[in-house]
Design an enzyme around this catalytic site. Sequence first.
Site, short mmCIF file in Angstrom:
data_model
loop_
_atom_site.label_atom_id
_atom_site.label_comp_id
_atom_site.label_asym_id
_atom_site.label_seq_id
_atom_site.Cartn_x
_atom_site.Cartn_y
_atom_site.Cartn_z
N GLN A 11 0.62 -1.24 0.01
CA GLN A 11 0.28 -0.29 -0.41
C GLN A 11 0.70 1.13 0.05
O GLN A 11 0.95 2.02 -1.05
CB GLN A 11 -0.85 0.26 1.32
CG GLN A 11 -1.44 1.47 1.23
CD GLN A 11 -3.27 1.44 2.26
OE1 GLN A 11 -3.05 0.13 2.59
NE2 GLN A 11 -3.59 2.89 2.25
N GLY A 144 2.92 -6.12 5.91
CA GLY A 144 3.37 -7.59 5.44
C GLY A 144 4.18 -7.38 4.08
O GLY A 144 5.76 -8.34 3.82
N THR A 179 0.13 1.21 11.81
CA THR A 179 -0.53 0.70 11.56
C THR A 179 -0.62 -0.49 12.01
O THR A 179 -2.08 -1.45 11.50
CB THR A 179 -0.63 0.75 10.51
OG1 THR A 179 0.76 0.20 9.37
CG2 THR A 179 -0.69 2.13 9.30
N ASN A 228 2.08 11.87 0.88
CA ASN A 228 2.48 11.33 0.07
C ASN A 228 3.23 12.43 -0.93
O ASN A 228 4.11 11.89 -1.97
CB ASN A 228 1.89 10.29 -0.23
CG ASN A 228 1.99 9.15 -0.13
OD1 ASN A 228 2.40 8.89 0.47
ND2 ASN A 228 0.67 7.97 0.52
N GLU A 254 26.34 6.62 -9.78
CA GLU A 254 26.73 7.83 -9.01
C GLU A 254 26.30 8.58 -7.33
O GLU A 254 27.39 8.23 -6.64
CB GLU A 254 27.19 9.04 -10.02
CG GLU A 254 28.42 9.85 -9.69
CD GLU A 254 28.22 11.00 -11.34
OE1 GLU A 254 27.89 12.55 -10.55
OE2 GLU A 254 27.32 11.40 -11.97
#
Length: 451
Positions: A11, A144, A179, A228, A254
């Site tokens: 997720q 998981g 979570t 995000n 690099e």
Amino acid sequence: MRECISIHVGQAGVQIGNACWELYCLEHGIQPDGQMPSDKTIGGGDDSFNTFFSETGAGKHVPRAVFVDLEPTVIDEVRTGTYRQLFHPEQLITGKEDAANNYARGHYTIGKEIIDLVLDRIRKLADQCTGLQGFLVFHSFGGGTGSGFTSLLMERLSVDYGKKSKLEFSIYPAPQVSTAVVEPYNSILTTHTTLEHSDCAFMVDNEAIYDICRRNLDIERPTYTNLNRLIGQIVSSITASLRFDGALNVDLTEFQTNLVPYPRIHFPLATYAPVISAEKAYHEQLSVAEITNACFEPANQMVKCDPRHGKYMACCLLYRGDVVPKDVNAAIATIKTKRTIQFVDWCPTGFKVGINYQPPTVVPGGDLAKVQRAVCMLSNTTAIAEAWARLDHKFDLMYAKRAFVHWYVGEGMEEGEFSEAREDMAALEKDYEEVGVDSVEGEGEEEGEEY
């Protein structure tokens, strides 16, 4: 071409993938259906953005990416979302049942059913590349799938693509927004398994990102979208040098050459500036000196740790936008005099600088202000060992009572794997400690006597 393949697992990986590809499309002027009005050459041109997008004969740009999750709901959102036409349906791979926050399910039971399919799709993408330079793997430590399946995938990628670089963007579990109770177990198991397969891993601590959203963007309750989008900006800054022509073009190898002094010590700390909301940006100058200085504030780091307590082994500054080398040199000179930046004594105190003239782009309607220039600092510091110490401590508290261990053993793991992983983490902490210790002066004196 030097192509990169992005792999988004679980997720967290998928949702960060959404934010990143949305941003890449805006940066390159690619529409949600994959068309790019500004691109006049049909078919795979030799433009820099072709490292991340492949081009079809019809002029459609397709991300070189694979999205994998062991359960369908998150990827279904991609399949029905704004960018559904951007991705090839085969790039979105889902299983039937999820890993239930259990590393053993992601790595053994459920993971092994889907791994060959995933590798097959990755192989198809790799075959389209003329000179694949490596993989970017996005995942969380706590879930998981993110922990278990990623570690399985990394092992298999090492077998199939031996020498290709593998960079990770890993979401480090945050105490505030946990979570799952078993996050410390998953994190330590996955770190142990991927340690020898990953060349460089950028950790992102959810808690640190939360605090930045609260403090700099005045978002009272940041959502995963807020987090995000901010992470997307950082990933974009790190990969900008691969996607645009800049004054100093950094490729994947690099990064390693400049940031990783020893194979195991490959966890650079990322810091991004300026993170500022539109109403504030209007009143601030945000000069090169200011944003460079902001990079040395622990508050702007992606992982909570204090570099003032550690020593630097390497430091890269990646600028983008309206930046000239003269300003950068002046800013760095000021920092060297004012700040107490301690480098390890075996490392020259050089700052590597990359400048990319493409200004940072922001998602319309997002939280971040459009700014003229931004900088992302990647530094390898011994202070990041603090993050490992925190995680190890939590692992110990649970493991002392063997809490939740039966769930892992029931999925075919052995208890020995826990202690083995924990010992490896202890060794990693020790490695960081030893790197920071001054090289022994005594050695030199003894040599003097011999001659």
